[in-house]
Every structure is written in C-alpha cells, then in structure tokens.
Design an enzyme around this catalytic site. Structure first.
Site, PDB file in Angstrom:
ATOM      1  CG  HIS A  99       1.328  -8.724  18.374  1.00 30.18           C
ATOM      2  ND1 HIS A  99       2.427  -7.922  18.134  1.00 30.18           N
ATOM      3  CD2 HIS A  99       0.953  -8.450  19.644  1.00 30.18           C
ATOM      4  CE1 HIS A  99       2.700  -7.198  19.215  1.00 30.18           C
ATOM      5  NE2 HIS A  99       1.809  -7.506  20.144  1.00 30.18           N
ATOM      6  CB  CYS A 116       2.879  -3.385  32.641  1.00 26.64           C
ATOM      7  SG  CYS A 116       2.541  -1.859  33.498  1.00 26.64           S
ATOM      8  NE  ARG A 128       4.256  -1.117  18.707  1.00 21.48           N
ATOM      9  CZ  ARG A 128       3.208  -1.748  19.223  1.00 21.48           C
ATOM     10  NH1 ARG A 128       2.565  -1.219  20.243  1.00 21.48           N
ATOM     11  NH2 ARG A 128       2.821  -2.912  18.730  1.00 21.48           N
ATOM     12  CG  ASP A 129       3.740  -4.506  22.111  1.00 18.04           C
ATOM     13  OD1 ASP A 129       3.273  -3.735  22.968  1.00 18.04           O
ATOM     14  OD2 ASP A 129       3.188  -5.564  21.796  1.00 18.04           O
ATOM     15  CG  HIS A 182       1.409  -9.757  24.541  1.00 22.68           C
ATOM     16  ND1 HIS A 182       2.026  -8.757  25.237  1.00 22.68           N
ATOM     17  CD2 HIS A 182       1.104  -9.231  23.326  1.00 22.68           C
ATOM     18  CE1 HIS A 182       2.101  -7.657  24.490  1.00 22.68           C
ATOM     19  NE2 HIS A 182       1.539  -7.912  23.326  1.00 22.68           N
ATOM     20  CG  ASN A 228       5.469  -8.337  22.328  1.00 18.85           C
ATOM     21  OD1 ASN A 228       5.953  -7.254  22.612  1.00 18.85           O
ATOM     22  ND2 ASN A 228       4.290  -8.440  21.753  1.00 18.85           N
TER      23      ASN A 228
END
Lengths: 306, 306
Positions: free
Chosen positions: A212, A245, A21-22, A214, A254
C-alpha cells in the site's frame, strides 16, 4: 513486450481500489449519492477489488459516517470483491451486519502512531486480531492485516523491522488470511521497501503480501515497479491519487490508479482495468471532492481533452 | 543496501541538472540575476553537470535570450561541467564564443515535431551534426545528440524506432560524443523505454546513452528506476520538476531532481548531490518563476517546514 533482460514483469497485477476509503476519509464529507456515483465509475473501470468504506467511529472519520448506507448498495455489483476497513471487533461486527465480510484491519507499527490513530499501543491492537479474524471467517469472509507506518512514522522516525515482523507473525498465527505493508506517509524507497518485504515473506511464507503506497514524495510509482519486480501481485491505489489531506495543500494521497494502470498496461502487464474508464472515475472523484487531485496523468488527460 | 535479488542498483548515477534550460525555456522570462541565484543554489547541491542555457533564437525562446550573460558567469564554478543547447551551427558558434564548449543538439525524431520546433525535417537537422561536432571539438568540447520525441510525438503518435536509429547512427558517424534519448512529452513506460534503449545501444555500442525523462504522466521516476536497472548512468532532471508549461496548469516538466536524489540516495546509490540543498535550489526555482512547481517532494518538504 512484458520482458526485458533487466526487467521481467509478470503477466498480471491485481489492483485494489482504495479511493472510496483511504481516498475519502480525510476529505470533507460528501453526500452518499455522490459516493455511489464514484463507486459506479470505479466499478466500470474493470477493477475487481474495491475497499468500499470503513466501519470506524463517525466522530473520528466523519467522511465515512455513511458506511452502512454505502454497504447496503454493494449487492448491485456481485462480481466485485468488496472489503471494508475496521478498527476493532465492534467495527467488524458492524461491517458484517452491513453485509461486508472481507475485512481489512490496520495496525500501526509504531506506538505513537497507533495511540494517535487508534488510542492504544501496537501490542494492544495486535492482541485482538484473532477476534476480528473469527468474525470475518464466521461470516464467510477473509481478514487482511495491514501494517501502517511500516517503514517510517511521522512521530517516531524509522520503524524497526522487528516491530513489523512481530505484527505479521502474530497476525498469521491468529488467523489473518492476507497481509499488506503500508507506506502511510510515503517515505519508503525501492531497496528499503524490498528489504522489509523480504523479511515479512520469510517470516510468513504462506501468506500473500500486498503493498500500500502513497506518492507523497513522488516515488510511489518507482516503488510500485520495484514491488512488482520483486513478485508483489497485490497493490493498492486510488483514482486520481485521491487521499491527500485537504488541509495540507498539495499533499499526495495513494498512488494514482490511472498512473499505475498506464505504465503496467503499456508494459504488457494485465490489470483488468481500462485506462480511459479509470480516468473517468478519477474525474468523478475530483468533481465529488471539489478540488484538484494530484494525479499527473489526470491533469495531462484534462489538458488533452479541454 | 544497494542490492536486492530483484533490484541490483549501481554504486552511482550521474545526474545532469537541466532546470536552467529545459526548466526555464517555457517560463516567462526572469531576470538574469534571478537565474544566477538559481544557478548558485544548483551548484551548491553538489551536482557535477549543468545544462546552463541554450543558444537559440531569442524570438523562439525569449526566456533564454540572456544566454550570453549567463554564460559569462560560468567561470565562477570551474569544477562543474557546464553545457548549452544549440539548434544549429550558428548557435554552436555563439555558445563557443560565449565560452561554452560542451554542446547539446536536439533532433526531433518525427518530421512534424522537427518542423514545428526547428523549421526543418529530421533529415535536414541530422545532416548538420558533423558541422556542430566539429565546432565543439575545435573548441575542446564534446557534442551530445539528444533525440527528441524518441518514443512518441504529440503530432505523429508513436515514433518508429527506425527513425531514432537513423539519427543516432548518423550522429556517431558524424562525430557525436554522447547520445541521449528524450521522452519529450512524458509518455514512455518502462518496457517500451528499454526496448528502444537496447536498440540504440546495439547500434552504437561504444557511446554512452543518457535518458531525458518528463513526468507528465506520473511515471517519470518509475522510468528512471527502469533505466538505472538497465545500466543507464546518465539521467537528466530539473529542480522542482521545473519545466511545466505555465500556460497549461499542472503540466509536469522534467523529473524532479530532488525526487530522483531522494530514492537513489536512500537506496544506496551515490549521486554526489545533497538532498537538502537540492530542495533549497528547488525553492529558489519556485520563487524565481513565481508559481508552484509540481514536485511532490518539494511540496511535502514545504509542509514539513511551514
């Protein structure tokens, strides 16, 4: 080997794989079949929780437009706790209709980020938690509220902790079953991270709080260590550090699942994951997205085996 | 903000910049003038200890063949504690003649690595510590013995702690003033790291023990956090994470100075370094070597400012 006077680690840590997902959401869309090959490799790693996709607007996130098709395959792995991200009640209904009852709902703690990402203020996003929780519960699932930009916002700078506390207390009041704090832009650092974590735990003492992270500034695993030392047992990670990205070369996503598993397992902390299989899944992910991922361990492993 | 119940950090940590030596030694040789521009940028960052070069065979390390020329410039910065790496007594004499009295001497804890790197066994390398210490002391300097492959060797696998203890106890007996444990291939993890550190401190209770980390598997900053929590106050780092082998794409070098400074300073730990200037030095380093460095923070900063 799990103990040292200055470093008492827990017997186990529960990793949620969020690469599907992420990790994929900002990539160029890849075929559903390639996603399912990645999912197969992820499941083979021994992970017990997987965020499989998100049910959001395909215009906003074209890379996950095949959420229904992915969800239809999840019954192949009955032992895995699959979940999906949703952005509103409509998404929750879609997820549940597709067979995914465990939902994650992200609320940006800053209005600027919330408006940019979800087209509404933090308060507006917070107001509908109860409706989403009801849908999840009726379907036999749970709702986790993830607070985005919990420490820093790319537009507004430092996030006042009060804004995070308002979200989480409201979330619990409205029926959220779990909480998660998201370092969306990868800026937090050990002591800042734990200060907010403490405040959230004090405000919501009966709810599990995950983290969560990064790895945008190279501090992701140090933050993960700090979180584990402070008693956090639920960490998100993505194979290969997927999630950078592609339009910002070198952007880190992540924290990499394999790097987390590597130091946890070597330190005697059970994750249930097998490192060699996580590395295989990371290789599958790298092949699927068609560019080099940022995980240092994946690159080191690639050199070793080439 | 320097304290959290599960994370008590010290008021300050002392960073040694090793980019000029460990960082550049495997790169293609760059002109001395470019090195001095990098050194200027490093000194401007506020760092107080810099490993400036090494006095070893120019055939073995062509990138540092200009050690004498670099050393001749160091008097420009009288406030900095400069040091140089040496591989034997002859190198020590060369360093001292060139004006560098603080010496680092690396001994590989495995025979295979020691023979590959220095052409002799660990015991043979250990036997001459006293001679090198004498040279340093006569010149008014100090000798630090760095144990290479202290945890793992690329040829022999896990390094028996006994081999490390034999080196450090002998080093102290022969007059070494400081010790440092090197994770040369970037494989160690928090608990393993601290177990060896404890053993070394117990064996050599009166000597400062620093840690030299590589970020090859993405765990460098987590190890640095663990080290600091265990009371380590001396850490090596290189600007930009300089030190990856250019012939192994994506290889990570030392932990990046800017990433270390970022989380330490944000956590209330004084390093004496100014982050923006460390990032400038990392950019200078990147330009000097002519390829992208592996530091995530440097890349994030580059995106921000471009």
């Amino acid at each position: 080997m799990t103990h040292h006077p200055s470093l008492v680690l827990p017997p186990s840590v529960d990793i949620r794989e969020v690469g599907m997902r992420d990790g994929l959401q900002l990539e160029k869309p890849i075929p559903t079949a390639a996603k399912l090959r990645l999912l197969e490799a992820i499941v083979a790693s021994g992970v017990r929780r997987v965020e499989a996709t998100s049910f959001v607007s395909p215009r906003a996130v074209p890379a996950l437009a095949d959420a229904d098709a992915v969800a239809a395959e999840l019954t192949r792995w009955p032992g895995i706790r699959f979940s999906a991200l949703v952005a509103n009640v409509r998404g929750a209904v879609r997820a549940i209709d597709a067979g995914v009852a465990h939902l994650e709902y992200v609320i940006s703690a800053s209005d600027s980020h919330s408006k940019a990402n979800a087209g509404r203020t933090t308060a507006e996003a917070t107001a509908v938690i109860g409706d989403i929780a009801d849908e999840a519960h009726l379907a036999g699932g749970e709702l986790e509220v993830i607070v985005g930009v919990a420490w820093d916002c790319p537009f507004d700078g430092r996030t006042p902790p009060r804004r995070v506390l308002d979200i989480v207390t409201s979330a619990v009041r409205q029926g959220a079953d779990r909480l998660c704090l998201g370092d969306t832009i990868g800026t937090t650092t050990p002591i800042r991270m734990l200060a907010l974590l403490d405040a959230v735990r004090t405000a919501c003492p009966d709810v599990e709080v995950g983290i969560h992270l990064h790895d945008t500034r190279g501090t992701g695993q140090a933050n993960a260590l700090a979180a584990v030392l402070a008693g956090v047992r639920q960490l998100d990670a993505s194979v290969g550090g997927l999630g950078g990205c592609p339009f910002a070369p070198g952007a880190s996503g992540n924290i990499a699942t394999e790097e987390l598993v590597y130091w946890l397992e070597e330190s005697g902390v059970d994750t249930g994951l097998e490192l060699s299989r996580v590395l295989s899944a990371a290789s599958v992910a790298q092949h699927a997205v068609g560019h080099e991922l940022t995980s240092s361990l994946l690159r080191a492993d690639g050199r070793k085996s080439s």
